[in-house]
Scaffold this motif. Structure first.
Motif, PDB file in Angstrom:
ATOM      1  N   THR A 169       0.829  -1.205   0.000  1.00 52.03           N
ATOM      2  CA  THR A 169       0.000   0.000   0.000  1.00 52.03           C
ATOM      3  C   THR A 169       0.861   1.252   0.000  1.00 52.03           C
ATOM      4  O   THR A 169       0.588   2.219  -0.720  1.00 52.03           O
ATOM      5  N   LYS A 170       1.914   1.254   0.804  1.00 53.89           N
ATOM      6  CA  LYS A 170       2.828   2.400   0.832  1.00 53.89           C
ATOM      7  C   LYS A 170       3.423   2.654  -0.553  1.00 53.89           C
ATOM      8  O   LYS A 170       3.512   3.803  -1.012  1.00 53.89           O
ATOM      9  N   GLN A 171       3.825   1.578  -1.231  1.00 53.46           N
ATOM     10  CA  GLN A 171       4.447   1.744  -2.536  1.00 53.46           C
ATOM     11  C   GLN A 171       3.427   2.126  -3.611  1.00 53.46           C
ATOM     12  O   GLN A 171       3.760   2.807  -4.574  1.00 53.46           O
ATOM     13  N   LEU A 172       2.192   1.696  -3.437  1.00 50.87           N
ATOM     14  CA  LEU A 172       1.151   2.099  -4.379  1.00 50.87           C
ATOM     15  C   LEU A 172       0.828   3.585  -4.235  1.00 50.87           C
ATOM     16  O   LEU A 172       0.519   4.258  -5.223  1.00 50.87           O
ATOM     17  N   VAL A 173       0.884   4.101  -3.012  1.00 50.24           N
ATOM     18  CA  VAL A 173       0.696   5.538  -2.799  1.00 50.24           C
ATOM     19  C   VAL A 173       1.792   6.315  -3.539  1.00 50.24           C
ATOM     20  O   VAL A 173       1.527   7.331  -4.186  1.00 50.24           O
ATOM     21  N   LYS A 174       3.018   5.817  -3.440  1.00 51.59           N
ATOM     22  CA  LYS A 174       4.130   6.453  -4.161  1.00 51.59           C
ATOM     23  C   LYS A 174       3.946   6.313  -5.671  1.00 51.59           C
ATOM     24  O   LYS A 174       4.248   7.239  -6.440  1.00 51.59           O
ATOM     25  N   TYR A 175       3.438   5.169  -6.106  1.00 49.82           N
ATOM     26  CA  TYR A 175       3.182   4.948  -7.531  1.00 49.82           C
ATOM     27  C   TYR A 175       2.156   5.950  -8.064  1.00 49.82           C
ATOM     28  O   TYR A 175       2.311   6.483  -9.175  1.00 49.82           O
ATOM     29  N   LEU A 176       1.129   6.243  -7.294  1.00 43.85           N
ATOM     30  CA  LEU A 176       0.128   7.219  -7.705  1.00 43.85           C
ATOM     31  C   LEU A 176       0.754   8.593  -7.889  1.00 43.85           C
ATOM     32  O   LEU A 176       0.400   9.335  -8.806  1.00 43.85           O
ATOM     33  N   SER A 177       1.694   8.932  -7.009  1.00 39.31           N
ATOM     34  CA  SER A 177       2.357  10.226  -7.105  1.00 39.31           C
ATOM     35  C   SER A 177       3.294  10.285  -8.310  1.00 39.31           C
ATOM     36  O   SER A 177       3.300  11.263  -9.066  1.00 39.31           O
ATOM     37  N   ASP A 178       4.061   9.229  -8.521  1.00 37.06           N
ATOM     38  CA  ASP A 178       5.064   9.220  -9.582  1.00 37.06           C
ATOM     39  C   ASP A 178       4.460   9.081 -10.974  1.00 37.06           C
ATOM     40  O   ASP A 178       4.886   9.754 -11.917  1.00 37.06           O
ATOM     41  N   GLN A 179       3.457   8.213 -11.113  1.00 32.15           N
ATOM     42  CA  GLN A 179       2.931   7.879 -12.433  1.00 32.15           C
ATOM     43  C   GLN A 179       1.645   8.627 -12.796  1.00 32.15           C
ATOM     44  O   GLN A 179       1.327   8.770 -13.974  1.00 32.15           O
ATOM     45  N   HIS A 180       0.898   9.071 -11.802  1.00 28.65           N
ATOM     46  CA  HIS A 180      -0.394   9.719 -12.085  1.00 28.65           C
ATOM     47  C   HIS A 180      -0.500  11.122 -11.488  1.00 28.65           C
ATOM     48  O   HIS A 180      -1.586  11.706 -11.496  1.00 28.65           O
ATOM     49  N   ALA A 181       0.604  11.630 -10.948  1.00 33.23           N
ATOM     50  CA  ALA A 181       0.637  12.998 -10.404  1.00 33.23           C
ATOM     51  C   ALA A 181      -0.426  13.230  -9.350  1.00 33.23           C
ATOM     52  O   ALA A 181      -0.974  14.332  -9.249  1.00 33.23           O
ATOM     53  N   GLN A 182      -0.731  12.189  -8.579  1.00 34.60           N
ATOM     54  CA  GLN A 182      -1.680  12.318  -7.474  1.00 34.60           C
ATOM     55  C   GLN A 182      -0.877  12.329  -6.174  1.00 34.60           C
ATOM     56  O   GLN A 182      -0.461  11.295  -5.666  1.00 34.60           O
ATOM     57  N   ASP A 183      -0.656  13.537  -5.646  1.00 38.15           N
ATOM     58  CA  ASP A 183       0.228  13.691  -4.491  1.00 38.15           C
ATOM     59  C   ASP A 183      -0.482  13.497  -3.157  1.00 38.15           C
ATOM     60  O   ASP A 183       0.167  13.423  -2.122  1.00 38.15           O
ATOM     61  N   LYS A 184      -1.800  13.453  -3.175  1.00 43.06           N
ATOM     62  CA  LYS A 184      -2.556  13.267  -1.934  1.00 43.06           C
ATOM     63  C   LYS A 184      -3.575  12.160  -2.101  1.00 43.06           C
ATOM     64  O   LYS A 184      -4.216  12.036  -3.150  1.00 43.06           O
ATOM     65  N   VAL A 185      -3.727  11.354  -1.057  1.00 40.43           N
ATOM     66  CA  VAL A 185      -4.716  10.285  -1.088  1.00 40.43           C
ATOM     67  C   VAL A 185      -5.478  10.265   0.236  1.00 40.43           C
ATOM     68  O   VAL A 185      -4.976  10.705   1.275  1.00 40.43           O
ATOM     69  N   ILE A 186      -6.693   9.755   0.168  1.00 38.66           N
ATOM     70  CA  ILE A 186      -7.483   9.427   1.357  1.00 38.66           C
ATOM     71  C   ILE A 186      -7.686   7.923   1.334  1.00 38.66           C
ATOM     72  O   ILE A 186      -8.247   7.380   0.377  1.00 38.66           O
ATOM     73  N   LEU A 187      -7.198   7.246   2.358  1.00 37.20           N
ATOM     74  CA  LEU A 187      -7.337   5.796   2.433  1.00 37.20           C
ATOM     75  C   LEU A 187      -8.685   5.444   3.049  1.00 37.20           C
ATOM     76  O   LEU A 187      -9.077   6.000   4.083  1.00 37.20           O
ATOM     77  N   VAL A 188      -9.387   4.515   2.408  1.00 40.78           N
ATOM     78  CA  VAL A 188     -10.653   3.998   2.929  1.00 40.78           C
ATOM     79  C   VAL A 188     -10.484   2.500   3.093  1.00 40.78           C
ATOM     80  O   VAL A 188     -10.383   1.767   2.105  1.00 40.78           O
ATOM     81  N   GLY A 189     -10.411   2.038   4.350  1.00 38.95           N
ATOM     82  CA  GLY A 189     -10.171   0.630   4.617  1.00 38.95           C
ATOM     83  C   GLY A 189     -11.384  -0.042   5.232  1.00 38.95           C
ATOM     84  O   GLY A 189     -11.937   0.436   6.221  1.00 38.95           O
ATOM     85  N   ALA A 190     -11.801  -1.158   4.635  1.00 36.35           N
ATOM     86  CA  ALA A 190     -12.935  -1.927   5.149  1.00 36.35           C
ATOM     87  C   ALA A 190     -12.424  -3.197   5.813  1.00 36.35           C
ATOM     88  O   ALA A 190     -11.641  -3.941   5.213  1.00 36.35           O
ATOM     89  N   GLY A 191     -12.855  -3.455   7.052  1.00 30.86           N
ATOM     90  CA  GLY A 191     -12.440  -4.663   7.742  1.00 30.86           C
ATOM     91  C   GLY A 191     -10.935  -4.713   7.912  1.00 30.86           C
ATOM     92  O   GLY A 191     -10.315  -3.821   8.494  1.00 30.86           O
ATOM     93  N   VAL A 192     -10.320  -5.779   7.363  1.00 27.87           N
ATOM     94  CA  VAL A 192      -8.869  -5.913   7.459  1.00 27.87           C
ATOM     95  C   VAL A 192      -8.166  -4.776   6.724  1.00 27.87           C
ATOM     96  O   VAL A 192      -7.022  -4.427   7.043  1.00 27.87           O
TER      97      VAL A 192
END
Length: 378
Positions: A189-212
Protein backbone atom coordinates in the motif's frame (compact mmCIF):
# COMPACT_ATOMS: atom_id res chain seq x y z
CA UNK A 1 -54.79 62.98 -17.31
CA UNK A 2 -56.45 62.44 -13.96
CA UNK A 3 -55.07 60.18 -11.25
CA UNK A 4 -56.64 56.69 -11.05
CA UNK A 5 -59.34 56.26 -8.47
CA UNK A 6 -58.93 53.99 -5.45
CA UNK A 7 -61.29 51.27 -6.84
CA UNK A 8 -59.09 51.03 -9.97
CA UNK A 9 -55.96 50.70 -7.83
CA UNK A 10 -57.57 47.89 -5.85
CA UNK A 11 -58.63 46.17 -9.08
CA UNK A 12 -55.07 46.39 -10.53
CA UNK A 13 -53.59 45.05 -7.27
CA UNK A 14 -56.06 42.16 -7.31
CA UNK A 15 -55.19 41.29 -10.92
CA UNK A 16 -51.43 41.40 -10.15
CA UNK A 17 -51.79 39.10 -7.13
CA UNK A 18 -53.95 36.70 -9.14
CA UNK A 19 -51.30 36.50 -11.90
CA UNK A 20 -48.53 35.95 -9.32
CA UNK A 21 -50.51 33.17 -7.65
CA UNK A 22 -51.08 31.50 -11.01
CA UNK A 23 -47.36 31.69 -11.80
CA UNK A 24 -46.50 30.09 -8.44
CA UNK A 25 -49.02 27.29 -9.01
CA UNK A 26 -47.58 26.63 -12.48
CA UNK A 27 -44.02 26.62 -11.10
CA UNK A 28 -44.90 24.16 -8.33
CA UNK A 29 -46.78 21.97 -10.82
CA UNK A 30 -43.77 21.94 -13.14
CA UNK A 31 -41.43 21.02 -10.29
CA UNK A 32 -43.70 18.20 -9.15
CA UNK A 33 -43.87 16.89 -12.71
CA UNK A 34 -40.06 17.04 -12.92
CA UNK A 35 -39.77 15.22 -9.62
CA UNK A 36 -42.05 12.47 -10.92
CA UNK A 37 -39.89 12.09 -14.01
CA UNK A 38 -36.47 12.19 -12.35
CA UNK A 39 -37.08 11.07 -8.80
CA UNK A 40 -35.70 14.34 -7.39
CA UNK A 41 -36.10 18.10 -7.61
CA UNK A 42 -32.90 19.92 -8.67
CA UNK A 43 -31.33 21.85 -5.84
CA UNK A 44 -30.99 24.85 -8.15
CA UNK A 45 -34.76 25.29 -7.93
CA UNK A 46 -34.48 26.05 -4.24
CA UNK A 47 -31.15 27.87 -4.07
CA UNK A 48 -27.78 26.49 -2.89
CA UNK A 49 -29.23 23.61 -0.85
CA UNK A 50 -28.30 20.00 -1.55
CA UNK A 51 -30.11 17.48 -3.73
CA UNK A 52 -33.63 16.49 -2.61
CA UNK A 53 -34.14 12.76 -3.17
CA UNK A 54 -37.00 10.41 -2.49
CA UNK A 55 -34.72 7.41 -1.94
CA UNK A 56 -36.51 5.15 -4.44
CA UNK A 57 -34.13 2.77 -6.19
CA UNK A 58 -36.22 2.92 -9.37
CA UNK A 59 -36.11 6.70 -9.34
CA UNK A 60 -32.36 6.58 -8.67
CA UNK A 61 -31.77 4.37 -11.69
CA UNK A 62 -33.89 6.64 -13.89
CA UNK A 63 -32.15 9.80 -12.71
CA UNK A 64 -28.74 8.19 -13.21
CA UNK A 65 -29.63 7.23 -16.78
CA UNK A 66 -30.90 10.75 -17.52
CA UNK A 67 -27.71 12.22 -16.05
CA UNK A 68 -25.57 10.06 -18.32
CA UNK A 69 -27.73 11.00 -21.31
CA UNK A 70 -27.42 14.72 -20.61
CA UNK A 71 -23.64 14.48 -20.30
CA UNK A 72 -23.37 12.40 -23.48
CA UNK A 73 -25.44 14.98 -25.39
CA UNK A 74 -23.19 17.74 -24.09
CA UNK A 75 -20.02 15.94 -25.24
CA UNK A 76 -21.50 15.31 -28.70
CA UNK A 77 -22.49 18.95 -29.10
CA UNK A 78 -26.21 18.15 -29.20
CA UNK A 79 -28.75 20.55 -27.69
CA UNK A 80 -29.07 19.86 -23.99
CA UNK A 81 -32.36 18.37 -22.83
CA UNK A 82 -32.07 20.10 -19.48
CA UNK A 83 -32.36 16.75 -17.71
CA UNK A 84 -29.70 15.45 -15.35
CA UNK A 85 -26.65 17.09 -13.82
CA UNK A 86 -23.84 18.47 -15.94
CA UNK A 87 -22.04 19.84 -12.89
CA UNK A 88 -21.29 18.25 -9.57
CA UNK A 89 -24.25 18.69 -7.15
CA UNK A 90 -23.60 20.57 -3.92
CA UNK A 91 -22.63 18.35 -1.01
CA UNK A 92 -24.62 18.39 2.19
CA UNK A 93 -21.35 18.98 4.02
CA UNK A 94 -19.96 21.65 1.71
CA UNK A 95 -19.39 25.11 3.16
CA UNK A 96 -21.91 27.61 1.81
CA UNK A 97 -19.04 29.87 0.72
CA UNK A 98 -17.27 27.11 -1.20
CA UNK A 99 -17.80 26.52 -4.93
CA UNK A 100 -20.93 24.48 -5.50
CA UNK A 101 -20.02 22.72 -8.75
CA UNK A 102 -17.16 20.76 -10.20
CA UNK A 103 -16.71 19.74 -13.82
CA UNK A 104 -17.56 16.07 -14.09
CA UNK A 105 -16.86 14.66 -17.53
CA UNK A 106 -17.57 10.96 -17.13
CA UNK A 107 -14.24 9.12 -17.23
CA UNK A 108 -13.44 5.47 -17.88
CA UNK A 109 -11.40 3.66 -15.26
CA UNK A 110 -8.02 2.35 -16.32
CA UNK A 111 -7.08 -1.25 -15.59
CA UNK A 112 -3.39 -1.87 -15.10
CA UNK A 113 -0.64 -3.78 -13.35
CA UNK A 114 2.33 -2.64 -11.33
CA UNK A 115 5.32 -4.71 -10.26
CA UNK A 116 6.29 -4.38 -6.60
CA UNK A 117 9.03 -6.42 -4.92
CA UNK A 118 8.91 -9.11 -7.59
CA UNK A 119 5.14 -9.61 -7.67
CA UNK A 120 2.46 -8.01 -9.85
CA UNK A 121 -0.57 -6.20 -8.44
CA UNK A 122 -3.67 -5.65 -10.58
CA UNK A 123 -5.47 -2.34 -10.09
CA UNK A 124 -8.24 -0.05 -11.31
CA UNK A 125 -7.53 3.67 -11.54
CA UNK A 126 -10.08 6.39 -12.25
CA UNK A 127 -8.58 9.78 -13.20
CA UNK A 128 -10.07 12.82 -11.53
CA UNK A 129 -9.58 15.52 -8.96
CA UNK A 130 -7.50 14.79 -5.87
CA UNK A 131 -7.11 13.71 -3.21
CA UNK A 132 -7.34 10.22 -4.71
CA UNK A 133 -9.76 7.93 -2.89
CA UNK A 134 -7.69 4.77 -2.31
CA UNK A 135 -9.87 1.83 -1.25
CA UNK A 136 -8.50 -1.17 0.69
CA UNK A 137 -10.86 -4.19 0.54
CA UNK A 138 -11.89 -6.48 3.38
CA UNK A 139 -10.46 -9.97 3.92
CA UNK A 140 -10.86 -12.38 0.98
CA UNK A 141 -12.42 -9.67 -1.20
CA UNK A 142 -11.20 -8.53 -4.60
CA UNK A 143 -11.11 -5.02 -5.99
CA UNK A 144 -14.54 -5.61 -7.55
CA UNK A 145 -16.47 -5.96 -4.27
CA UNK A 146 -19.67 -4.09 -3.44
CA UNK A 147 -18.03 -1.21 -1.56
CA UNK A 148 -15.27 -0.78 -4.13
CA UNK A 149 -17.71 -0.68 -7.04
CA UNK A 150 -20.11 1.68 -5.28
CA UNK A 151 -17.30 4.01 -4.22
CA UNK A 152 -15.84 4.07 -7.73
CA UNK A 153 -19.27 4.95 -9.16
CA UNK A 154 -19.63 7.82 -6.68
CA UNK A 155 -16.13 9.09 -7.50
CA UNK A 156 -16.91 8.97 -11.22
CA UNK A 157 -20.12 10.95 -10.74
CA UNK A 158 -18.44 13.57 -8.56
CA UNK A 159 -15.23 13.98 -10.54
CA UNK A 160 -12.92 12.44 -7.94
CA UNK A 161 -9.90 10.26 -8.56
CA UNK A 162 -10.21 6.64 -7.36
CA UNK A 163 -7.80 3.75 -6.95
CA UNK A 164 -8.18 0.14 -5.81
CA UNK A 165 -5.90 -2.88 -6.18
CA UNK A 166 -6.14 -6.57 -5.48
CA UNK A 167 -4.01 -7.61 -2.53
CA UNK A 168 -1.03 -9.89 -3.03
CA UNK A 169 -2.39 -13.41 -3.56
CA UNK A 170 -5.96 -12.19 -4.18
CA UNK A 171 -7.95 -11.76 -7.40
CA UNK A 172 -5.85 -10.98 -10.46
CA UNK A 173 -2.70 -10.11 -8.49
CA UNK A 174 0.14 -12.59 -8.44
CA UNK A 175 1.39 -14.46 -5.41
CA UNK A 176 0.32 -17.33 -3.19
CA UNK A 177 -2.47 -16.39 -0.78
CA UNK A 178 -0.96 -18.78 1.77
CA UNK A 179 2.01 -16.41 1.96
CA UNK A 180 -0.05 -13.19 2.19
CA UNK A 181 0.34 -11.16 5.38
CA UNK A 182 -0.67 -7.82 6.89
CA UNK A 183 2.99 -6.76 6.66
CA UNK A 184 3.17 -7.43 2.93
CA UNK A 185 -0.19 -5.76 2.21
CA UNK A 186 0.80 -2.66 4.21
CA UNK A 187 4.17 -2.43 2.44
CA UNK A 188 2.45 -2.76 -0.94
CA UNK A 189 0.00 0.00 0.00
CA UNK A 190 2.83 2.40 0.83
CA UNK A 191 4.45 1.74 -2.54
CA UNK A 192 1.15 2.10 -4.38
CA UNK A 193 0.70 5.54 -2.80
CA UNK A 194 4.13 6.45 -4.16
CA UNK A 195 3.18 4.95 -7.53
CA UNK A 196 0.13 7.22 -7.71
CA UNK A 197 2.36 10.23 -7.11
CA UNK A 198 5.06 9.22 -9.58
CA UNK A 199 2.93 7.88 -12.43
CA UNK A 200 -0.39 9.72 -12.08
CA UNK A 201 0.64 13.00 -10.40
CA UNK A 202 -1.68 12.32 -7.47
CA UNK A 203 0.23 13.69 -4.49
CA UNK A 204 -2.56 13.27 -1.93
CA UNK A 205 -4.72 10.29 -1.09
CA UNK A 206 -7.48 9.43 1.36
CA UNK A 207 -7.34 5.80 2.43
CA UNK A 208 -10.65 4.00 2.93
CA UNK A 209 -10.17 0.63 4.62
CA UNK A 210 -12.94 -1.93 5.15
CA UNK A 211 -12.44 -4.66 7.74
CA UNK A 212 -8.87 -5.91 7.46
CA UNK A 213 -8.31 -3.00 5.07
CA UNK A 214 -8.57 -0.75 8.11
CA UNK A 215 -5.73 -2.66 9.77
CA UNK A 216 -3.61 -2.44 6.62
CA UNK A 217 -4.46 1.26 6.30
CA UNK A 218 -3.18 2.13 9.78
CA UNK A 219 0.16 0.37 9.24
CA UNK A 220 0.57 2.04 5.84
CA UNK A 221 0.11 5.51 7.36
CA UNK A 222 2.22 5.08 10.51
CA UNK A 223 5.34 7.20 10.54
CA UNK A 224 4.77 8.96 7.22
CA UNK A 225 7.20 11.82 6.81
CA UNK A 226 6.28 15.34 7.87
CA UNK A 227 5.44 17.83 6.50
CA UNK A 228 5.06 15.72 3.32
CA UNK A 229 1.82 13.89 4.02
CA UNK A 230 0.68 11.91 1.00
CA UNK A 231 -2.11 10.39 3.10
CA UNK A 232 -4.26 13.32 4.22
CA UNK A 233 -6.93 11.24 5.94
CA UNK A 234 -8.24 7.76 6.75
CA UNK A 235 -11.74 6.30 6.77
CA UNK A 236 -12.17 2.99 8.59
CA UNK A 237 -15.34 1.02 7.85
CA UNK A 238 -15.70 -1.61 10.58
CA UNK A 239 -11.90 -1.55 10.86
CA UNK A 240 -10.68 -4.63 12.75
CA UNK A 241 -7.02 -4.30 13.77
CA UNK A 242 -5.60 -7.27 15.72
CA UNK A 243 -8.61 -9.46 14.90
CA UNK A 244 -6.57 -12.56 14.06
CA UNK A 245 -4.92 -12.61 17.50
CA UNK A 246 -7.66 -11.27 19.77
CA UNK A 247 -10.81 -12.62 18.11
CA UNK A 248 -10.42 -15.35 15.49
CA UNK A 249 -7.63 -17.54 16.84
CA UNK A 250 -8.99 -17.85 20.42
CA UNK A 251 -12.42 -18.81 19.03
CA UNK A 252 -11.19 -21.68 16.80
CA UNK A 253 -11.48 -25.26 17.96
CA UNK A 254 -8.31 -27.27 18.39
CA UNK A 255 -8.90 -29.34 15.24
CA UNK A 256 -9.04 -26.20 13.08
CA UNK A 257 -5.95 -24.75 14.74
CA UNK A 258 -4.07 -27.97 14.05
CA UNK A 259 -5.13 -27.88 10.41
CA UNK A 260 -3.92 -24.28 10.02
CA UNK A 261 -0.55 -25.08 11.58
CA UNK A 262 -0.11 -28.31 9.60
CA UNK A 263 -1.48 -27.40 6.16
CA UNK A 264 -0.82 -23.66 6.33
CA UNK A 265 -4.39 -22.79 5.34
CA UNK A 266 -7.96 -23.53 6.39
CA UNK A 267 -11.53 -22.46 5.65
CA UNK A 268 -13.50 -21.21 8.63
CA UNK A 269 -16.86 -19.63 9.38
CA UNK A 270 -16.70 -16.34 11.25
CA UNK A 271 -19.70 -14.17 11.97
CA UNK A 272 -21.80 -16.43 9.75
CA UNK A 273 -19.52 -15.89 6.73
CA UNK A 274 -16.88 -18.15 5.14
CA UNK A 275 -13.27 -17.03 5.34
CA UNK A 276 -9.92 -18.51 4.42
CA UNK A 277 -7.18 -17.95 6.98
CA UNK A 278 -3.55 -18.97 6.80
CA UNK A 279 -0.70 -19.79 9.12
CA UNK A 280 1.27 -16.85 7.72
CA UNK A 281 -1.59 -14.44 8.41
CA UNK A 282 -1.96 -15.63 12.01
CA UNK A 283 1.74 -15.55 12.79
CA UNK A 284 2.30 -12.20 11.13
CA UNK A 285 -0.71 -10.78 12.95
CA UNK A 286 1.07 -11.33 16.27
CA UNK A 287 3.80 -8.92 15.13
CA UNK A 288 1.41 -6.32 13.73
CA UNK A 289 -0.77 -5.71 16.81
CA UNK A 290 -1.83 -2.10 17.33
CA UNK A 291 -4.29 -1.92 20.22
CA UNK A 292 -2.10 -3.45 22.94
CA UNK A 293 0.33 -0.57 23.37
CA UNK A 294 -1.78 2.00 25.19
CA UNK A 295 -3.07 5.52 24.60
CA UNK A 296 -1.67 7.53 21.65
CA UNK A 297 0.61 4.68 20.63
CA UNK A 298 -0.36 4.55 16.95
CA UNK A 299 1.63 7.14 14.99
CA UNK A 300 -1.24 8.31 12.80
CA UNK A 301 -1.79 12.07 12.98
CA UNK A 302 -4.01 12.75 9.97
CA UNK A 303 -7.80 13.11 10.34
CA UNK A 304 -9.52 9.76 10.91
CA UNK A 305 -13.19 8.85 10.49
CA UNK A 306 -14.41 5.52 11.90
CA UNK A 307 -17.77 4.01 10.95
CA UNK A 308 -18.88 1.09 13.13
CA UNK A 309 -22.10 -0.93 13.31
CA UNK A 310 -23.54 -1.67 16.74
CA UNK A 311 -24.88 -4.94 15.35
CA UNK A 312 -21.47 -6.08 14.06
CA UNK A 313 -21.38 -9.87 14.16
CA UNK A 314 -17.60 -10.15 13.70
CA UNK A 315 -15.94 -7.56 15.94
CA UNK A 316 -17.06 -5.78 19.14
CA UNK A 317 -18.38 -2.27 18.63
CA UNK A 318 -15.95 -1.11 21.35
CA UNK A 319 -13.08 -1.68 18.91
CA UNK A 320 -13.66 1.77 17.41
CA UNK A 321 -13.35 3.39 20.86
CA UNK A 322 -10.13 1.52 21.60
CA UNK A 323 -8.72 2.51 18.23
CA UNK A 324 -9.64 6.16 18.76
CA UNK A 325 -7.84 6.15 22.12
CA UNK A 326 -4.73 4.55 20.62
CA UNK A 327 -4.41 7.05 17.74
CA UNK A 328 -2.17 10.09 18.12
CA UNK A 329 -4.49 12.06 15.84
CA UNK A 330 -6.70 14.63 17.53
CA UNK A 331 -9.20 14.91 14.67
CA UNK A 332 -10.97 11.57 15.12
CA UNK A 333 -14.72 11.09 14.68
CA UNK A 334 -16.62 7.85 15.33
CA UNK A 335 -20.00 7.19 13.71
CA UNK A 336 -22.02 4.36 15.25
CA UNK A 337 -24.79 2.77 13.19
CA UNK A 338 -27.59 1.21 15.21
CA UNK A 339 -28.27 -2.35 13.97
CA UNK A 340 -25.42 -1.95 11.47
CA UNK A 341 -23.77 -5.25 10.48
CA UNK A 342 -20.07 -5.80 9.83
CA UNK A 343 -20.39 -5.29 6.08
CA UNK A 344 -22.21 -1.93 6.35
CA UNK A 345 -23.34 -2.24 2.73
CA UNK A 346 -27.00 -3.22 2.98
CA UNK A 347 -28.57 0.23 2.65
CA UNK A 348 -27.95 3.38 0.64
CA UNK A 349 -27.25 5.29 3.86
CA UNK A 350 -24.32 2.94 4.58
CA UNK A 351 -22.56 4.24 1.47
CA UNK A 352 -23.58 7.85 2.10
CA UNK A 353 -21.81 7.74 5.47
CA UNK A 354 -18.59 6.85 3.68
CA UNK A 355 -19.15 9.72 1.23
CA UNK A 356 -19.77 12.19 4.06
CA UNK A 357 -16.65 11.00 5.89
CA UNK A 358 -14.53 11.56 2.76
CA UNK A 359 -16.01 15.03 2.23
CA UNK A 360 -15.35 15.91 5.86
CA UNK A 361 -11.68 14.95 5.51
CA UNK A 362 -11.42 16.97 2.30
CA UNK A 363 -12.71 20.04 4.16
CA UNK A 364 -10.24 19.45 6.99
CA UNK A 365 -7.38 19.23 4.49
CA UNK A 366 -8.51 22.44 2.78
CA UNK A 367 -8.55 24.28 6.10
CA UNK A 368 -5.15 22.85 7.06
CA UNK A 369 -3.67 24.03 3.76
CA UNK A 370 -5.10 27.50 4.33
CA UNK A 371 -3.59 27.88 7.78
CA UNK A 372 -0.32 26.34 6.59
CA UNK A 373 -0.11 28.98 3.84
CA UNK A 374 -0.48 31.73 6.45
CA UNK A 375 2.66 30.53 8.19
CA UNK A 376 4.81 30.58 5.07
CA UNK A 377 7.46 33.30 4.95
CA UNK A 378 6.67 36.09 2.52
Amino acid sequence: ASLPTFPRIRQRTHNTMRKSTSAIVLTVSALLALEGALGFIPASAFGPSSLMHRGSSAHARKSGALCLRAQEETRQGLPATGLGWEKRPASSLTDSKAPKTRDTDMKISQKGEVKIDGHVLAYDYLPGDGPTIFFLPALNQTRHGTKASALKTWCRRTGRSFFVADYYGVGKSSGDYAEATISRWASDTKQLVKYLSDQHAQDKVILVGAGVGGWVMLHAVQGQEQPLRPVVGCVGVAADPDFTETLVWPALDQATKDKVMKDGIADITWGGKPYTITKALIQDGKKMLLLDKGTSSIEVRCPVRLIQGLGDEEIPSETALKLSDALQAEDVVITYVKYGKHGLEEYEDDFKRIHFAIEDIERSDTKANFFRSLNRPV
